[in-house]
Design a protein around this motif. Sequence first.
Motif, PDB file in Angstrom:
ATOM      1  N   GLU A  21       0.829  -1.207   0.000  1.00 42.01           N
ATOM      2  CA  GLU A  21       0.000   0.000   0.000  1.00 42.01           C
ATOM      3  C   GLU A  21       0.861   1.254   0.000  1.00 42.01           C
ATOM      4  O   GLU A  21       0.542   2.242  -0.672  1.00 42.01           O
ATOM      5  CB  GLU A  21      -0.907   0.017   1.243  1.00 42.01           C
ATOM      6  N   ARG A  22       1.939   1.206   0.750  1.00 41.93           N
ATOM      7  CA  ARG A  22       2.819   2.375   0.864  1.00 41.93           C
ATOM      8  C   ARG A  22       3.376   2.772  -0.496  1.00 41.93           C
ATOM      9  O   ARG A  22       3.342   3.951  -0.867  1.00 41.93           O
ATOM     10  CB  ARG A  22       3.952   2.069   1.850  1.00 41.93           C
ATOM     11  N   VAL A  23       3.865   1.802  -1.231  1.00 39.07           N
ATOM     12  CA  VAL A  23       4.404   2.092  -2.567  1.00 39.07           C
ATOM     13  C   VAL A  23       3.318   2.662  -3.466  1.00 39.07           C
ATOM     14  O   VAL A  23       3.532   3.653  -4.190  1.00 39.07           O
ATOM     15  CB  VAL A  23       5.033   0.823  -3.174  1.00 39.07           C
ATOM     16  N   GLN A  24       2.120   2.060  -3.442  1.00 36.07           N
ATOM     17  CA  GLN A  24       1.030   2.547  -4.296  1.00 36.07           C
ATOM     18  C   GLN A  24       0.636   3.973  -3.924  1.00 36.07           C
ATOM     19  O   GLN A  24       0.437   4.828  -4.792  1.00 36.07           O
ATOM     20  CB  GLN A  24      -0.184   1.617  -4.176  1.00 36.07           C
ATOM     21  N   ARG A  25       0.526   4.230  -2.627  1.00 40.29           N
ATOM     22  CA  ARG A  25       0.144   5.574  -2.175  1.00 40.29           C
ATOM     23  C   ARG A  25       1.199   6.607  -2.563  1.00 40.29           C
ATOM     24  O   ARG A  25       0.859   7.731  -2.955  1.00 40.29           O
ATOM     25  CB  ARG A  25      -0.079   5.559  -0.658  1.00 40.29           C
ATOM     26  N   LEU A  26       2.461   6.245  -2.446  1.00 40.18           N
ATOM     27  CA  LEU A  26       3.512   7.197  -2.810  1.00 40.18           C
ATOM     28  C   LEU A  26       3.521   7.478  -4.306  1.00 40.18           C
ATOM     29  O   LEU A  26       3.758   8.611  -4.732  1.00 40.18           O
ATOM     30  CB  LEU A  26       4.875   6.683  -2.343  1.00 40.18           C
ATOM     31  N   GLN A  27       3.269   6.459  -5.105  1.00 35.00           N
ATOM     32  CA  GLN A  27       3.200   6.685  -6.551  1.00 35.00           C
ATOM     33  C   GLN A  27       2.043   7.613  -6.909  1.00 35.00           C
ATOM     34  O   GLN A  27       2.123   8.376  -7.884  1.00 35.00           O
ATOM     35  CB  GLN A  27       3.097   5.351  -7.294  1.00 35.00           C
ATOM     36  N   ASP A  28       0.977   7.562  -6.101  1.00 39.51           N
ATOM     37  CA  ASP A  28      -0.208   8.392  -6.345  1.00 39.51           C
ATOM     38  C   ASP A  28      -0.284   9.582  -5.378  1.00 39.51           C
ATOM     39  O   ASP A  28      -1.362  10.101  -5.119  1.00 39.51           O
ATOM     40  CB  ASP A  28      -1.473   7.542  -6.181  1.00 39.51           C
ATOM     41  N   TRP A  29       0.862  10.019  -4.862  1.00 39.47           N
ATOM     42  CA  TRP A  29       0.875  11.012  -3.784  1.00 39.47           C
ATOM     43  C   TRP A  29       0.103  12.287  -4.144  1.00 39.47           C
ATOM     44  O   TRP A  29      -0.485  12.924  -3.258  1.00 39.47           O
ATOM     45  CB  TRP A  29       2.320  11.365  -3.404  1.00 39.47           C
TER      46      TRP A  29
END
Length: 275
Positions: free
Chosen positions: A213-221
């Motif tokens: 989730e962290r990686v996905q959220r950062l990509q969509d920051w």
Amino acid sequence: MTHDNTTLSRLPTYFISHGGGPWPWMKKEMGATYDQLAASLADMPRQIGRTPSAILMVSAHWESPVFTVQGNPRPPMIYDYGGFPAHTYEVRYASPGSPELAQRVQSLIAAAGLPAQIDPERGYDHGMFSPMAAMYPNADVPVVQLSLRRGLDPAEHLALGRAIAPLRDENVLIVGSGLSYHNLRNFGPQAHGVSKAFGDWLDQTSVNATPQERVQRLQDWASAPSARVAHPREEHLIPLMVAVGAAEGEAGERVYHEDAFMGGLVVSSYRFGAV
């Protein structure tokens, strides 16, 4: 730079809020403004429990067409700020560079299929020397800076972090140096609400989300609450992507937080990986 991995545990990575300009040299002018940030930075050597053989610093204040590593054995100072007292244009943070580490970093990045080069002249900018003055005031740990890549693509900087992750097993401390909130036109008490909205999202992302989730959220920051108010331009957030990429599957912890920095800003720093 190889070490016996049976004796040294893997170092964590950090994303730090580095403060404004040459603040460590402005105690007289700033009073207690930076006391909490200074204390959190000074505590990092205790947290990691040993002296790293070198620090790789990814500063918000260096962007390049390709990922570029500082190869200067004796980096000069870059006073990349304006409007500060005259004496702050003479400060020195005289840590050595490390051409050996620069070569290692370039080879790791290139091996991951990313473009990388070495700049043999580049000096230290304040995204490096201001926090380092608090972390290692004796300037006795070699420091090499690594640039962001123009375009500031989150996924690409997460990939950069993955590429350099082996350094953590070689006693090299990876530090992303930026600010969790960076909008110089919306500062002080009136920015509390937006900085808190983005800061809450950043906490959730860095500390509570699963690694995936962290990686996905950062990509969509940019779709986060108040994202483009907190970061009209994201160069001060992108070093976080590198720190996370280099500790991708590991837990995050908030290691610094203020609720009213500079009169109202919510600001934080994070550590990724165990200590």
